[in-house]
Design a protein around this motif. Sequence first.
Motif, short mmCIF file in Angstrom:
data_model
loop_
_atom_site.label_atom_id
_atom_site.label_comp_id
_atom_site.label_asym_id
_atom_site.label_seq_id
_atom_site.Cartn_x
_atom_site.Cartn_y
_atom_site.Cartn_z
N PRO A 157 1.24 -18.09 -37.42
CA PRO A 157 2.12 -18.92 -38.25
C PRO A 157 3.28 -18.12 -38.81
N MET A 206 5.06 -17.86 -41.38
CA MET A 206 5.07 -18.30 -42.78
C MET A 206 4.50 -17.19 -43.64
N ARG A 232 2.44 -25.83 -47.00
CA ARG A 232 3.56 -25.17 -46.34
C ARG A 232 3.41 -25.14 -44.82
N LEU A 233 2.20 -25.34 -44.32
CA LEU A 233 2.01 -25.34 -42.88
C LEU A 233 2.67 -26.55 -42.21
N CYS A 282 5.73 -25.82 -40.12
CA CYS A 282 5.81 -24.39 -39.89
C CYS A 282 5.75 -24.09 -38.39
N SER A 283 6.60 -23.19 -37.92
CA SER A 283 6.54 -22.78 -36.52
C SER A 283 5.40 -21.78 -36.31
N GLY A 331 1.79 -27.87 -37.65
CA GLY A 331 2.81 -26.91 -37.26
C GLY A 331 3.58 -27.32 -36.02
#
Length: 343
Positions: free
Chosen positions: A132, A134, A145-146, A149-150, A172
């Motif tokens: 992740p 992040m 926050r995921l 997320c890339s 993600g």
Amino acid sequence: MNTTPQPDPKDRPARLTVGVVGAGRVGPALAASLQLAGHRPVAVSGVSDASRRRAAALLPDVPLMPPAEVLLHAELVLLTVPDDALPGLVTGLAETGAVRPGQLLVHTSGRYGARVLDPALRAGALPLALHPAMTFTGTPVDVQRLAGCSFGVTAPEELRLAAEALVIEMGGEPEWIAEDRRPLYHAALALGSNHLITLVAQSMELLRTAGVEAPDRMLGPLLGASLDNALRSGDAALTGPVARGDAGTVAAHIVELRAHAPQAVAGYLAMARATADRALDHGLLKAELAEDLLGVLADGADGTTGSTGTTGSTGTGTTGTGSTGTTGTEEDPGTDGPEGDAR
């Protein structure tokens, strides 16, 4: 509008049992995210008090077990240990017979691709690298926050769809990274994220030294705008004395940093040189101004900034910097900048 009540995640049939080896900041958050998608965390390993607290907060009622027992109970195992510990962990688990055929083994290291899991592959496991992109805090906010997320995804071709599906289930966005490009991919993220934190922390310290009572409040709007401009426009967003070729201003900066924060000089010089190179390449810095600027940066590396004509107005000369600038402790000659490996 659909008003049908949605079932609670714990009431849905679980598709995979999930285990976590290494309850750092990343593992519990990913397992909690998989739980929201219908999978069932069943075991987690953690040694320190902090890791046990994280596991309790994000994965309540999930029992703590030694790593080998985590693999015994789980169909999908997240190996979320520091990068340098990963190869030894995988080899140890495979050699002791803890790895089972058909078991999904996922590591979250940015540095490594799927090949680091070869010992487990030979034992019959299915290897996936899901990193992740992040920063994690070890708190429930990480799960939120995921979303969007890339993830840097690397896996054998036959497992690519399975890897990407797991990322999507965690909210993600999968981004395929070739095995041999993983170190470069990770270096890019470290430059952009980890070093940014160092730069911001140094900037806040210097502002406090300059008498600013709320450096976070001062920097927030400025850094937010700079980040937005950089993401939108790249090098065209460069501003400041280096991009303008203001050699005298840069020399004054170096003098002040040597006096008040000598530990920040090496980083300032490295970033100034990199900024000058990029500004030159993109036509922002005029060649006739670059010569004086690069001379100041070279003098700064030697600890002699202040002796040239560009800094005469500061009145500091070599006597203001010689006591700290010639020790050689701030920067090794030829260093291009700070390096680091971090998630």
